[in-house]
Design an enzyme around this catalytic site. Structure first.
Site: not given
Ligand code: NAD
Length: 256
Positions: A145, A158
């Site tokens: 991220s 985080y």
């Molecule tokens: P999201 O919440 O939309 O999706 C995350 C998914 O992971 C969900 O379907 C959830 O059920 C699953 N999950 C959560 N805990 C879990 C576990 N213990 N085991 C298996 N599955 C699990 O989130 P997102 O925004 O799509 O984020 C996905 C990744 O991208 C994360 O690693 C997040 O840190 C990273 N990220 C997101 C953003 C953003 O702005 N959305 C920015 C930078 C990085």
């Protein structure tokens, strides 16, 4: 299926039921990958499996928690048992708590480190074990991220967990480069996923989002498909000489 950049490749995507994971699964399927999709959300996973199988994709699912060693191992062995090997892992599953250090409890810290940190470590570990057994190389893309590269307010647990993602990527890349296993990361800015949409309903969430939008030089937040495109590039053979890279997908955020 449209393209073929993942044809003949067996890929595991963790956290595939929503957000960036789901967009990646859709793109990989369109590019011809054989897929193991995993998540704690069984219903979301099944809906996606039906959608992709309906378009002719080879899809298996594993409902499980990446922070539990037995579950993480099952996610990887599902690819080996179902498709004979694992070529690609997208270590995406994670939670995104937004709290200051004063608001963060020791339990909050342990939870995010366990899912975002330990879960990524475990899935990478078991994937690399299998890639080495097959001796055919492979590629891993970890979800870091902008918070895994630079400091942000209200990300006391985080943010450090995302530095783990960045660190794991670089260390494992060096550890396994000679064996043909490439490990890279994407560093997304704020992306319009389910988690970020949810923020609008949390205290201080709308103000946070408004501030973040302005901080991205492109003047907007990103879409999950824009991150999936970068993940596909790093996962595919097009990135054959790239390992240990942390690619910003952030509308210029980290360039400021
Ligand atoms: P999201 O919440 O939309 O999706 C995350 C998914 O992971 C969900 O379907 C959830 O059920 C699953 N999950 C959560 N805990 C879990 C576990 N213990 N085991 C298996 N599955 C699990 O989130 P997102 O925004 O799509 O984020 C996905 C990744 O991208 C994360 O690693 C997040 O840190 C990273 N990220 C997101 C953003 C953003 O702005 N959305 C920015 C930078 C990085």
């Amino acid at each position: 299926m449209a393209g073929g950049r993942m044809r003949g490749k067996a890929a595991v995507v963790t956290g595939a039921a929503s957000g960036i994971g789901r967009a990646t699964a859709r793109l990989f399927a369109a590019e011809g990958a054989e897929l193991v999709l995993t998540d704690v959300d069984g219903d979301g996973l099944e809906a996606l499996r039906e959608e992709l199988a309906g378009k002719g994709a080879e899809v298996r699912t594993v409902v499980g928690d990446v922070s539990v060693p037995e579950d993480a191992r099952e996610m990887i062995t599902a690819a080996v048992e179902g498709f004979g090997r694992i070529d690609t892992l997208v270590a995406n599953a994670g939670i995104i708590p937004l709290r200051t250090v004063l608001e963060t409890t020791p339990e909050d810290w342990d939870r995010v480190m366990s899912i975002d940190g330990r879960g990524m470590f475990l899935t990478c570990k078991y994937a690399i074990e299998e890639m080495l057994r097959a001796d055919g190389g492979g590629s891993i893309v970890c979800l870091s991220s902008i918070s895994g590269v630079a400091g942000q307010p209200a990300q006391a647990a985080y943010g450090p967990a995302k530095f783990v993602a960045t660190g794991l990527t670089k260390h494992l890349a060096v550890e396994w480069a000679a064996k043909g296993i490439r490990i890279n990361a994407v560093a997304p800015g704020t992306i319009r996923t389910e988690r970020v949409r949810q923020l609008v309903r949390e205290e201080g969430g709308p103000e946070y989002l408004e501030t973040m939008e302005k901080l991205h030089p492109m003047g907007r937040i990103g879409e999950p498909e824009e991150v999936a495109a970068a993940i596909l590039f790093l996962a595919s053979d097009e990135a054959s000489f790239i390992t240990g890279a942390v690619l910003p997908v952030d509308g210029g955020y980290l360039a400021r």
